[in-house]
Design an enzyme around this catalytic site. Structure first.
Site, PDB file in Angstrom:
ATOM      1  N   LYS A  96       0.855  -1.180   0.000  1.00  0.00           N
ATOM      2  CA  LYS A  96       0.000   0.000   0.000  1.00  0.00           C
ATOM      3  C   LYS A  96       0.898   1.240   0.000  1.00  0.00           C
ATOM      4  O   LYS A  96       1.524   1.554   1.018  1.00  0.00           O
ATOM      5  CB  LYS A  96      -0.937  -0.027   1.214  1.00  0.00           C
ATOM      6  CG  LYS A  96      -1.971  -1.152   1.135  1.00  0.00           C
ATOM      7  CD  LYS A  96      -2.858  -0.953  -0.074  1.00  0.00           C
ATOM      8  CE  LYS A  96      -3.755  -2.137  -0.360  1.00  0.00           C
ATOM      9  NZ  LYS A  96      -4.472  -1.995  -1.629  1.00  0.00           N
ATOM     10  N   LYS A 135     -13.175  -7.170  -8.612  1.00  0.00           N
ATOM     11  CA  LYS A 135     -13.760  -7.281  -7.273  1.00  0.00           C
ATOM     12  C   LYS A 135     -15.225  -7.649  -7.460  1.00  0.00           C
ATOM     13  O   LYS A 135     -15.953  -6.943  -8.174  1.00  0.00           O
ATOM     14  CB  LYS A 135     -13.637  -5.949  -6.525  1.00  0.00           C
ATOM     15  CG  LYS A 135     -12.205  -5.590  -6.147  1.00  0.00           C
ATOM     16  CD  LYS A 135     -12.169  -4.316  -5.329  1.00  0.00           C
ATOM     17  CE  LYS A 135     -10.913  -4.209  -4.477  1.00  0.00           C
ATOM     18  NZ  LYS A 135      -9.705  -3.802  -5.210  1.00  0.00           N
TER      19      LYS A 135
HETATM   20 MG    MG Z   1      -6.031  -2.182  -5.565  1.00  0.00          MG
END
Ligand code: MG
Length: 367
Positions: free
Chosen positions: A165, A265
């Site tokens: 991240k 997703k």
């Molecule tokens: Mg991502």
């Protein structure tokens, strides 16, 4: 067979690491997840799950899942849960947009279809590809040293793909990428996921500064156009995630050569039915995929496992095992990772049974 009841339950999912942090100072400590139950007139139940990554990641929030199901469910009573395309058209006619609201209902109906057919969902989604599939580990945003230590620890547990991240201060992000890259073997894969966090000038600096590093760049900037601009000035393999939220954007991204890998997703597309369409298009277009969801527990992980396991191995870049990040198990029968890999259950349907003592009472109950 007819849908007789649609219910929703709420579960809190705390994290083993205490919190999950990504770009822009965003973080979540306890995920608010909704478990969806679809019950039929012959006494069968199917289950799904929707868990937004907080209210500030995609246009989705936890209470919105429950409110949306309350709105949508009355339109679906009496429908045949096995006729997934018909059911999806009915959902889209009754409620415009809000794909994440529909995702859990769609998942639950696939669970029912699998139970009726006595087949695991992965076999209905196209067939089981190989013995298992590869997972990645998301590394929450911390100092470069802390992130490197996490990667080393998860590498010892068997993971070989790591999604860092980043999307913060460019100088610090360059350090994060370099430090972690030095720990990895050539066969490992490193992804720097900025989660829309850089402006174009920042992203341009980072990709140039790590030009010699074997790293994938994921969703550097907020909009599709900004991402495309960075894509055109880097040689790094490129992943799109937040900018590709429907089939139109997938086709546009392919036409513009905007990505090498795309993240599918399930709730972003609106359920397994639409995620499968996206998956099949990606296979036809030669685009590799990460198969995952925004977040979730055992039931989301089961749905991911069935979609991932039915995706041809060379197209499956990686997938996620959210249930190993959280401290609560909400269902029996959920897949468990082993040495950074996972496989879908061979039981009929999704192969999961919610734990009644964990999921509590029905918060939404339409019948
Ligand atoms: Mg991502």
């Amino acid at each position: 067979m007819r849908i007789e009841r649609i219910a929703a339950y709420q579960v809190d999912l705390p994290l083993h690491e205490g919190s999950y942090k990504w770009s822009g100072g965003k973080s979540v400590e306890v995920f608010d997840s909704t478990i969806v139950e679809v019950e039929t007139d012959n006494g069968m139940s199917g289950y799904g799950e929707v868990c937004p990554l907080g209210p500030f990641y995609l246009p989705a929030y936890a209470e919105g899942v429950r409110a949306g199901i309350k709105e949508l469910a009355p339109h679906l009573l009496g429908s045949d849960p096995r006729q997934l395309d018909v059911l999806n058209r009915r959902m889209d006619a009754a409620l415009k947009g809000h794909p994440y609201v529909k995702s859990g209902i769609d998942m639950a109906c696939w669970d029912i279809l699998g139970q009726v057919a006595a087949l695991p969902v992965c076999e209905l989604l196209g067939g089981r590809c190989g013995d298992d599939f590869v997972l990645y580990r998301a590394i929450s945003q911390e100092s470069p040293d802390q992130m490197a230590a996490k990667v080393a620890g998860y590498r010892d547990e068997g993971y070989r793909r790591f999604q860092l991240k980043v999307g913060a201060d460019p100088q610090l992000d360059i350090e994060r990428i370099r430090l972690v890259s030095d720990l990895l073997e050539p066969s490992d894969k490193l992804i720097a996921d900025a989660n829309t966090g850089w402006l174009m000038h920042e992203a341009a600096r980072v990709v140039r500064a790590v030009d010699d590093v074997d790293v994938y760049i994921e969703q550097p900037c907020l909009t599709y156009e900004e991402c495309l601009s960075i894509r055109q000035r880097t040689s790094h393999p490129f992943v799109l995630d937040e900018a590709v939220n429907d089939i139109d954007m997938l086709l546009r991204g392919h036409a513009d050569c905007a990505m090498d890998v795309v993240n599918i997703k399930i709730s972003k597309f609106g359920g397994l039915t639409k995620a499968r369409l996206a998956r099949d298009l990606c296979v036809a277009m030669g685009v590799a995929m990460t198969i995952e969801d925004s977040w979730g527990g055992d039931i989301t992980t089961a749905a991911i496992a069935h979609l991932a396991h039915s995706t041809p191995g060379d197209f499956l870049f990686t997938a996620t095992d959210f249930n190993s990040y959280v401290t609560v198990s909400t269902a029996e029968g959920a897949p468990q990772r082993a040495a950074g890999r996972m496989s879908a259950s061979s039981a009929p349907g999704l192969g999961v049974k919610p734990r009644a003592d964990i999921i509590g009472p029905r918060l939404v109950d339409v019948h």
